[in-house]
Design a protein around this motif. Structure first.
Motif, PDB file in Angstrom:
ATOM      1  N   THR A   1     -17.462  10.190   1.945  1.00 53.06           N
ATOM      2  CA  THR A   1     -16.522   9.728   2.970  1.00 53.06           C
ATOM      3  C   THR A   1     -17.326   9.146   4.130  1.00 53.06           C
ATOM      4  O   THR A   1     -18.257   9.790   4.633  1.00 53.06           O
TER       5      THR A   1
ATOM      6  N   VAL B   1     -12.152   0.060  -1.243  1.00 47.99           N
ATOM      7  CA  VAL B   1     -11.515   1.050  -0.359  1.00 47.99           C
ATOM      8  C   VAL B   1     -10.407   1.770  -1.121  1.00 47.99           C
ATOM      9  O   VAL B   1     -10.260   2.993  -1.045  1.00 47.99           O
TER      10      VAL B   1
ATOM     11  N   MET C   1     -10.243   5.657  -2.225  1.00 46.84           N
ATOM     12  CA  MET C   1      -9.093   6.459  -1.804  1.00 46.84           C
ATOM     13  C   MET C   1      -8.436   7.131  -3.009  1.00 46.84           C
ATOM     14  O   MET C   1      -8.010   8.283  -2.951  1.00 46.84           O
ATOM     15  N   SER C   2      -8.381   6.421  -4.139  1.00 44.79           N
ATOM     16  CA  SER C   2      -7.748   6.978  -5.349  1.00 44.79           C
ATOM     17  C   SER C   2      -8.684   7.916  -6.103  1.00 44.79           C
ATOM     18  O   SER C   2      -8.319   8.442  -7.161  1.00 44.79           O
ATOM     19  N   ASN C   3      -9.902   8.112  -5.587  1.00 42.00           N
ATOM     20  CA  ASN C   3     -10.930   8.933  -6.227  1.00 42.00           C
ATOM     21  C   ASN C   3     -11.227   8.459  -7.648  1.00 42.00           C
ATOM     22  O   ASN C   3     -11.402   9.250  -8.576  1.00 42.00           O
TER      23      ASN C   3
ATOM     24  N   TYR D   1      -0.447   6.732   4.800  1.00 40.35           N
ATOM     25  CA  TYR D   1      -1.519   5.844   4.350  1.00 40.35           C
ATOM     26  C   TYR D   1      -1.197   4.386   4.659  1.00 40.35           C
ATOM     27  O   TYR D   1      -2.037   3.645   5.188  1.00 40.35           O
TER      28      TYR D   1
ATOM     29  N   THR E   1       0.832  -1.218   0.000  1.00 43.78           N
ATOM     30  CA  THR E   1       0.000   0.000   0.000  1.00 43.78           C
ATOM     31  C   THR E   1       0.865   1.266   0.000  1.00 43.78           C
ATOM     32  O   THR E   1       0.460   2.292  -0.545  1.00 43.78           O
TER      33      THR E   1
ATOM     34  N   GLY F   1      -9.448  -2.980   1.137  1.00 40.30           N
ATOM     35  CA  GLY F   1      -8.366  -2.192   0.543  1.00 40.30           C
ATOM     36  C   GLY F   1      -7.673  -2.967  -0.558  1.00 40.30           C
ATOM     37  O   GLY F   1      -7.776  -2.637  -1.733  1.00 40.30           O
TER      38      GLY F   1
ATOM     39  N   ILE G   1     -13.166   6.173   5.275  1.00 38.95           N
ATOM     40  CA  ILE G   1     -13.057   5.695   3.894  1.00 38.95           C
ATOM     41  C   ILE G   1     -13.552   6.812   2.981  1.00 38.95           C
ATOM     42  O   ILE G   1     -14.739   7.139   2.952  1.00 38.95           O
TER      43      ILE G   1
ATOM     44  N   ALA H   1       0.445   4.008  -2.896  1.00 41.73           N
ATOM     45  CA  ALA H   1       0.222   5.417  -2.553  1.00 41.73           C
ATOM     46  C   ALA H   1       1.280   6.314  -3.207  1.00 41.73           C
ATOM     47  O   ALA H   1       0.981   7.425  -3.657  1.00 41.73           O
TER      48      ALA H   1
ATOM     49  N   PRO I   1     -12.030   9.688  -0.565  1.00 45.44           N
ATOM     50  CA  PRO I   1     -10.933  10.087  -1.460  1.00 45.44           C
ATOM     51  C   PRO I   1      -9.808  10.774  -0.683  1.00 45.44           C
ATOM     52  O   PRO I   1     -10.065  11.537   0.256  1.00 45.44           O
ATOM     53  N   ALA I   2      -8.549  10.496  -1.062  1.00 49.86           N
ATOM     54  CA  ALA I   2      -7.382  11.109  -0.407  1.00 49.86           C
ATOM     55  C   ALA I   2      -7.431  12.620  -0.577  1.00 49.86           C
ATOM     56  O   ALA I   2      -7.691  13.128  -1.668  1.00 49.86           O
TER      57      ALA I   2
END
Length: 354
Positions: A329, A273, A277-279, A199, A185, A235, A312, A189, A314-315
C-alpha cells in the motif's frame, strides 16, 4: 545533442510522424522499424474473443442490475477491458471533442508546436517516454495534458487555443468523463463486493490526465508500432475513438484482439490502481495500437485516478475476507514517483508485489 531525461516524466524531442506521413514516404525510416515485433495478428472471429459490451442503462435499472453487474465483473476479471454504451455522455460533447482534436491535428506543424513539450515535462505536443537518441520510436504524435479537472493544478500553457473552441470543449468533456468515472467505478466496486459508494467518491475529485493520439497513415504498417504494448497505471482509462477504424488491440489468451469501434460507445480499460485495489482479482490488460496504410486514426484517452489523499492498496474488505494482500500500500505520490523513476524495461506491477 539533447540532455538525457532524468526520469520518465519527460521526453526527448523527436520528428513529427504526421509530417513524415505528409511527405508521402514509400518506406519507413529505420528508427521506426520494429522487425522484432509481430505487429498485426489476425484473430479468428469466435465469440470468446469478442470484447465485452456493457450497457449502463441495465446497470442503473434495478430489474437488470444484478445480472449486468455480473457481466461487468466477468469482463473486468477475464479481459480487464470492455466497451460501454448508453453511458449518459451527450453526443454533442463527444462530437465537439472529436471535432476539436481533428482541427488541432489539421493545423500546420509550426502552429501545433506552440504547445510543444518542454524539457522536464511530459505535457504538451510531442511523443512520450523517449529517453535516448537510439530508442525505437512509435508511429504516433500526441498531446498529453495533466490535471485537466483541477483549476489550480492544470497548466494552460499546453492547452491548445487553436482551434478556438478546443479549451471549452475539453472543459465540458473532462467534466463528463469525471461523472462517468464515478458511475463506472461504483459498479465495478459493487461487482467486487467492496464499499462501492465510498470507493467511487474518491474519483469525484480525482486526478484526471489526458492523452490525445494521432496515428497517421503508414506506408508499411506491419513494420511499425503505433503504440507499444503496455498496461495503464491509473484507475480506469476512458477511450473515445474519433472515427470508425479499428487500431486498438488488447491481449487476450495469447491473441491480439482488435477492439472494434462502436458508434457512441467508450472503451473502458482497467489500470494498475484497479488491479491493486481488487487484490489481483482484476488485471490491467496489455494493449497496444497499430497503424493503417491509408487512414489516419485519432483517439482520446482520459486517465482517471482517485484523489491524491487516497492510499493505493488492496481494499480492506478483500483482505479481511481471508485473502492475504498481494501488493504493498502506497501514498499516490509514492506510487507515481515509483512509476516515473523506474527503468522502462522493469515491470511496474511486479515491483509493487509483496
Amino acid at each position: 545533442m539533447a540532455v538525457a531525461p532524468k526520469s520518465l516524466e519527460w521526453s526527448l524531442p523527436v520528428p513529427s510522424v504526421q509530417e513524415l506521413a505528409i511527405r508521402g514516404l514509400h518506406t519507413v525510416p529505420p528508427r521506426y522499424v520494429r522487425d522484432d515485433m509481430d505487429i498485426i495478428i489476425t484473430v479468428p472471429s469466435e465469440p470468446s474473443l469478442r470484447v465485452p459490451l456493457i450497457d449502463m442503462t441495465k446497470l442503473v435499472n434495478p430489474d437488470s442490475q444484478e445480472q449486468e453487474i455480473q457481466r461487468l465483473h466477468s469482463a473486468c476479471k477475464e479481459w480487464g477491458l470492455f466497451q460501454i454504451i448508453n453511458h449518459g455522455v451527450s453526443d454533442e460533447s463527444l462530437s465537439n471533442m472529436k471535432e476539436q482534436v481533428q482541427g488541432f491535428f489539421d493545423l500546420p506543424l509550426q502552429e501545433k508546436k506552440r504547445w510543444a513539450q518542454k524539457p522536464g515535462s511530459l505535457e504538451g505536443y510531442g511523443q512520450a517516454f523517449v529517453t535516448s537518441e537510439e530508442q525505437k520510436l512509435e508511429w504516433n504524435d500526441m498531446i498529453f495534458l495533466k490535471n485537466i479537472r483541477s483549476l489550480q493544478d492544470r497548466n494552460l500553457n499546453f492547452w491548445p487555443e487553436n482551434p478556438p473552441e478546443f479549451r471549452k470543449s475539453l472543459e465540458t468533456y473532462s467534466e463528463d468523463m469525471s461523472r462517468l468515472a464515478v458511475s463506472i467505478t461504483r459498479f465495478i466496486a459493487m461487482g467486487l463486493g467492496v464499499e462501492a459508494q465510498q470507493y467511487s467518491e474518491t474519483y469525484r475529485e480525482g486526478v484526471y490526465n489526458m492523452r490525445i493520439n494521432c496515428y497517421p497513415p503508414c506506408p508499411e504498417p506491419e513494420r511499425v508500432s503505433g503504440l507499444n504494448p503496455h498496461t495503464d497505471i491509473n484507475g480506469i482509462t476512458l477511450l473515445l475513438e474519433c472515427g470508425d477504424m479499428a487500431g486498438l488491440q488488447v491481449l487476450k489468451d495469447g491473441h491480439w484482439v482488435f477492439v472494434e469501434p462502436i458508434n457512441g460507445a467508450l472503451v473502458v480499460n482497467l489500470g494498475h490502481v484497479m488491479e491493486i485495489m481488487s487484490n489481483g482479482i482484476y488485471k490491467a490488460p496489455d494493449h497496444r495500437a497499430v497503424a493503417n496504410k491509408s487512414k489516419q486514426r485519432l483517439s482520446i484517452a482520459t486517465f482517471c485516478n482517485p484523489n491524491s489523499s487516497v492510499d493505493i492498496g488492496p481494499a480492506e474488505k478483500l483482505i479481511k475476507s481471508g485473502s492475504p494482500p498481494l501488493f504493498r500500500t502506497l501514498k499516490i505520490e509514492e506510487y507515481l514517483q515509483h512509476f516515473y523513476n523506474r527503468k522502462l524495461e522493469v515491470s511496474f506491477i511486479d515491483s509493487l508485489k509483496i
